[in-house]
Scaffold this active site. Sequence first.
Site, short mmCIF file in Angstrom:
data_model
loop_
_atom_site.label_atom_id
_atom_site.label_comp_id
_atom_site.label_asym_id
_atom_site.label_seq_id
_atom_site.Cartn_x
_atom_site.Cartn_y
_atom_site.Cartn_z
N ASP A 41 0.86 -1.17 0.00
CA ASP A 41 0.00 0.00 0.00
C ASP A 41 0.90 1.23 0.00
O ASP A 41 2.13 1.09 -0.07
CB ASP A 41 -0.91 -0.01 1.24
CG ASP A 41 -0.14 0.17 2.54
OD1 ASP A 41 1.12 0.24 2.51
OD2 ASP A 41 -0.77 0.25 3.60
N ASP A 67 1.54 4.73 2.33
CA ASP A 67 1.19 5.39 3.59
C ASP A 67 1.64 6.85 3.56
O ASP A 67 2.80 7.14 3.23
CB ASP A 67 1.90 4.69 4.76
CG ASP A 67 1.66 3.18 4.76
OD1 ASP A 67 0.54 2.78 5.09
OD2 ASP A 67 2.59 2.42 4.38
N ASP A 81 -3.20 4.62 2.78
CA ASP A 81 -3.55 4.99 4.16
C ASP A 81 -3.10 6.42 4.41
O ASP A 81 -1.98 6.80 4.05
CB ASP A 81 -2.82 4.08 5.17
CG ASP A 81 -3.36 2.66 5.16
OD1 ASP A 81 -4.47 2.45 4.61
OD2 ASP A 81 -2.67 1.77 5.69
P1 UTP Z 1 2.37 -1.10 6.60
O1 UTP Z 1 1.52 -2.24 7.04
O2 UTP Z 1 1.88 -0.29 5.46
O3 UTP Z 1 3.82 -1.69 6.36
O4 UTP Z 1 2.53 -0.18 7.87
P2 UTP Z 1 5.00 -1.19 5.39
O5 UTP Z 1 6.22 -1.27 6.20
O6 UTP Z 1 4.65 0.11 4.75
O7 UTP Z 1 5.06 -2.34 4.33
P3 UTP Z 1 4.38 -2.41 2.88
O8 UTP Z 1 5.44 -1.98 1.95
O9 UTP Z 1 3.19 -1.51 2.86
O10 UTP Z 1 4.02 -3.85 2.71
C1 UTP Z 1 3.50 0.85 7.96
C2 UTP Z 1 3.77 1.17 9.39
O11 UTP Z 1 2.69 1.87 9.95
C3 UTP Z 1 2.38 1.34 11.19
C4 UTP Z 1 2.74 -0.11 11.10
O12 UTP Z 1 2.98 -0.66 12.36
C5 UTP Z 1 3.98 -0.08 10.24
O13 UTP Z 1 5.14 0.06 11.04
N1 UTP Z 1 0.96 1.56 11.48
C6 UTP Z 1 0.02 1.15 10.61
C7 UTP Z 1 0.61 2.18 12.63
O14 UTP Z 1 1.50 2.56 13.43
N2 UTP Z 1 -0.72 2.38 12.93
C8 UTP Z 1 -1.68 1.96 12.10
O15 UTP Z 1 -2.88 2.17 12.40
C9 UTP Z 1 -1.31 1.33 10.90
MN MN Z 2 2.78 0.44 3.70
#
Ligand code: UTP
Ligand code: MN
Length: 507
Positions: A341, A343, A431
Amino acid sequence: MFHAPIVPRARKRLRPAECSVPRHDEVKFEDVRVYLVERKMGRSRRSFLTQLARSKGFVVEDILSDEVTHVVSEDSHASSLWKWLKECAPKNLPDVNVLDISWFTDSMREGRPAAVETRHLIQDTLPTEGSPPTPVATVSPPTPVATVSQYACQRRTTLENHNKIFTEAFEVLAESYEFNMNEGQCLAFRRAASVLKSLPWAVLSLGATQDLPCLGQHTKKVMEEVLYYGRSFEVDNILSDERFQTLKLFTSVFGVGPKTAEKWYCRGLRSFSDILADRSIHLNRMQQSGFLHYGDISRAVSKAEALSLRNIIDGAVHAITPAAAVALTGGFRRGKEFGHDVDFIVTTPELGKEDRLLLNIIDGLKRQGLLLYCDYQASTFDMAKLPNHRFKAMDNFSKCFLILRLESSQVEGGLHSVEGDSRGWRAVRVDLVSPPLDRYAFALMGWTGSRQFQRDLRRFARAERRMLLDNHALYDKNKKEFLAASTEKDIFAHLGLEYIEPWQRNA
Ligand code: UTP
Ligand code: MN
């Protein structure tokens, strides 16, 4: 007399198929001709190490001849090795370097023949003619192995993983334990994988793991299998297990967690069509979108796509709030080329306007016809309810989980989509989180991840500093006060940790 090849120490099983396939690797080091002694090493391991060395440009001879310059042995009994060498007696034996495996592993790590040092030599202890070989290169004192911390936040972990063969096996095991609700074992394998990912060298023998933290008996058994056979039989069994495969398939749908997947599995459902055909199953809105856009959102998002989405969100923000800022976080901030995804963290300098900011962005995306799915969660953040003594997976900031429509024309170099897809767009999971400005550093840190890095930061804070850290704040239990931070560097400093760059947090 060791003429007959010695059978591998452990069970005699099939060797990985690729061992017998001749490889034509480019020779980089003409002057060094390596011979690996099969005794003690075993045939399959010898074959694995031969392949590895050849792939790095080394010449590895199959036969001990006068051509050989470096004999490498895992036999710790110098006398029996030398006795055998003398029986085979290449004419140039006095000039040959007879070395233990540490020279080989050093060479693999450096990607070139390591300088021969005293610690590498297997000295001739036999009272015979011929002096022991002299090192070809200068002898320098052995370099002490730096100790590896048990905390990921005290290690620098880039995306370059030298131990993929092990970490991939560990990740399968961790996931399997997760499906079986065995949190402890799951975490143990995640920690072990994380330690190996941080090493700037490949583990080539179990001996090399001796000083590493977080590697228990079970992990070492898996590593031993991988070292000897190129695979772990336990992992193979999991991968071919029907329940594992089904749970893996079901949880790959957006909105389906392990509990729902297990429920469906127990009902006898095995495929997506089983689920969609079962009229008694009610899919929530998230899961419906998950199935609807499955092909698109189960395919990785490229960095070019992430950057184009940043422009789109930037545009939506600045149309209404020129002072707001949008930053890429998650895996892309850690330097990843692909993610599951994208972020973003968005902020406005006006405290209390965070909820409004996200709603404005969502409105803007909707008007442009880009919003395919939106789950908006208003802020429940309340400083008065901090500190949290137990970590919760979700923070309390205003956030939204989206599926957006991304046009090919917006992406430099085009979309990362399957060949023959002529739609000209794809769906992408995005997100957004919007913390108040004074919480920005904590939220950025948490959302940058990796999950394991953040887990260990919190564990370190609690166990080593008597502090509580989460996405909202850092609380010092000794002083009974919150510690302010406007940058991630401030947080590292409060914790007494060396600063680790985002691209070194791929734990
Ligand atoms: P992700 O699941 O998107 O992982 O969460 P990522 O490292 O970006 O991996 P890919 O590339 O998408 O697969 C990113 C970070 O955001 C935190 C998660 O714990 C993770 O460290 N997070 C996510 C939060 O702190 N709170 C949330 O509500 C959601
Ligand atoms: Mn991510």
